[in-house]
Design a protein around this motif. Sequence first.
Motif, PDB file in Angstrom:
ATOM      1  N   UNK A  34       0.838  -1.204   0.000  1.00  0.00           N
ATOM      2  CA  UNK A  34       0.000   0.000   0.000  1.00  0.00           C
ATOM      3  C   UNK A  34       0.868   1.248   0.000  1.00  0.00           C
ATOM      4  N   UNK A  35       0.430   2.265  -0.741  1.00  0.00           N
ATOM      5  CA  UNK A  35       1.165   3.523  -0.862  1.00  0.00           C
ATOM      6  C   UNK A  35       0.334   4.639  -0.234  1.00  0.00           C
ATOM      7  N   UNK A  36       0.971   5.533   0.501  1.00  0.00           N
ATOM      8  CA  UNK A  36       0.267   6.642   1.148  1.00  0.00           C
ATOM      9  C   UNK A  36       0.539   7.955   0.421  1.00  0.00           C
ATOM     10  N   UNK A 128       5.023  -3.751  -8.275  1.00  0.00           N
ATOM     11  CA  UNK A 128       6.275  -4.396  -7.862  1.00  0.00           C
ATOM     12  C   UNK A 128       6.182  -4.950  -6.442  1.00  0.00           C
ATOM     13  N   UNK A 129       5.660  -4.141  -5.533  1.00  0.00           N
ATOM     14  CA  UNK A 129       5.618  -4.562  -4.129  1.00  0.00           C
ATOM     15  C   UNK A 129       4.623  -5.692  -3.903  1.00  0.00           C
ATOM     16  N   UNK A 130       3.474  -5.637  -4.554  1.00  0.00           N
ATOM     17  CA  UNK A 130       2.489  -6.707  -4.388  1.00  0.00           C
ATOM     18  C   UNK A 130       3.037  -8.032  -4.898  1.00  0.00           C
ATOM     19  N   UNK A 131       3.806  -7.971  -5.991  1.00  0.00           N
ATOM     20  CA  UNK A 131       4.406  -9.190  -6.511  1.00  0.00           C
ATOM     21  C   UNK A 131       5.478  -9.739  -5.599  1.00  0.00           C
ATOM     22  N   UNK A 132       6.308  -8.839  -5.039  1.00  0.00           N
ATOM     23  CA  UNK A 132       7.408  -9.272  -4.185  1.00  0.00           C
ATOM     24  C   UNK A 132       6.940  -9.729  -2.808  1.00  0.00           C
ATOM     25  N   UNK A 133       5.867  -9.117  -2.311  1.00  0.00           N
ATOM     26  CA  UNK A 133       5.410  -9.420  -0.954  1.00  0.00           C
ATOM     27  C   UNK A 133       4.324 -10.490  -0.908  1.00  0.00           C
ATOM     28  N   UNK A 134       3.843 -10.916  -2.058  1.00  0.00           N
ATOM     29  CA  UNK A 134       2.762 -11.909  -2.089  1.00  0.00           C
ATOM     30  C   UNK A 134       3.237 -13.253  -1.535  1.00  0.00           C
ATOM     31  N   UNK A 180      10.671 -27.169 -10.200  1.00  0.00           N
ATOM     32  CA  UNK A 180       9.929 -26.479  -9.142  1.00  0.00           C
ATOM     33  C   UNK A 180       9.505 -25.106  -9.633  1.00  0.00           C
ATOM     34  N   UNK A 181       8.196 -24.865  -9.588  1.00  0.00           N
ATOM     35  CA  UNK A 181       7.655 -23.582 -10.027  1.00  0.00           C
ATOM     36  C   UNK A 181       7.120 -22.846  -8.810  1.00  0.00           C
ATOM     37  N   UNK A 182       7.673 -21.676  -8.535  1.00  0.00           N
ATOM     38  CA  UNK A 182       7.162 -20.835  -7.445  1.00  0.00           C
ATOM     39  C   UNK A 182       5.973 -20.036  -7.966  1.00  0.00           C
ATOM     40  N   UNK A 183       4.834 -20.138  -7.286  1.00  0.00           N
ATOM     41  CA  UNK A 183       3.628 -19.458  -7.743  1.00  0.00           C
ATOM     42  C   UNK A 183       3.114 -18.506  -6.676  1.00  0.00           C
ATOM     43  N   UNK A 184       2.507 -17.406  -7.129  1.00  0.00           N
ATOM     44  CA  UNK A 184       1.852 -16.493  -6.203  1.00  0.00           C
ATOM     45  C   UNK A 184       0.636 -15.882  -6.890  1.00  0.00           C
ATOM     46  N   UNK A 185      -0.322 -15.503  -6.076  1.00  0.00           N
ATOM     47  CA  UNK A 185      -1.595 -14.969  -6.550  1.00  0.00           C
ATOM     48  C   UNK A 185      -1.480 -13.458  -6.728  1.00  0.00           C
ATOM     49  N   UNK A 186      -1.514 -13.015  -7.987  1.00  0.00           N
ATOM     50  CA  UNK A 186      -1.398 -11.577  -8.256  1.00  0.00           C
ATOM     51  C   UNK A 186      -2.706 -10.865  -7.943  1.00  0.00           C
TER      52      UNK A 186
END
Length: 311
Positions: A34-36, A128-134, A180-186
């Motif tokens: 989140x950005x303020x 960028x942050x949502x992808x890295x922190x997911x 091995x595939x690392x997956x995350x929910x965008x």
Amino acid sequence: MSEVVKVSELVQFLGLEIVTGDEEALTRHITTGDISRPGLELTGYFNYYSHNRLQLFGNKEITFAQRMTEDERLMVMRRMCCEDTPAFIVSRGLEVSKEMVQACDEYKIPLLRSKISTSRLMGELSSYLEGELAPRTNVHGVLVDVYGLGVLIQGDSGIGKSETALELVQRGHRLIADDRVDIYKQDELTLIGEPAKVLEHLIEIRGVGIIDVMNLFGASAVRGSMEVQLVVYLENWTQEKTYDRLGSADEIVQLGGVDIPRIKIPVKTGRNVSIIVEVAAMNFRAKSMGYDATKEFESRLSRLIEENSGI
């Protein structure tokens, strides 16, 4: 799962200018995507100040701050500098006040600047942050970009998933991850897959060993991440099992909280699996665009029955 992103990583990724902040300041952690936009805070209203977020100053915030006295600016900026505030970022290459620099230096908080517009910068920061922190999980399989479609190849052990992916690379497609595939929910409908850092660009072929796909086939044969849009499951063919011949048995598998269509392909000697995967990807894209060969066949069959019944 990556719980934090260092400010220095953000600076490097977006090419941000460091107005002030030493190496220690750049090790500060960003824990939320989140950005303020601290407009209310500049007026002195701090009741709901999100001090643990990146603080983004655009044209409105900078212009408003210019109307304040030097003492007011310094007082407000000092109040905005909290222990867990990761950084202040100014967009559009705008000039920063000496009071902002002074407050950031006092509390060892980085002050960064970008030349791009505020709305675009906010979008890039959030993405960028949502992808890295997911939260990340990993699945066994091979992820390949086939005609721009992210195809996750899974199946029985030793059935030839990596060999199929290698042949697809030879046919001009691109490898994302092997084994091995690392997956995350965008978002609610989008699942992103990427390789584990230690396996990036590498693929294991039994009898040959580890090969570097980028080194052998060039940079165009790999990519860093891809949306997972289709799962192709390879299974050993057995005479006792009945297989779907028309492609009408739609199957869904859930990965990382997202529903992904799955196709099962029986594998036996003589079948060119890579071409079948390639055609499966093209057929899936055609269905997504509204054309279904199975429905077309059923329609033709119905017309033929009607014609013959009228004889």
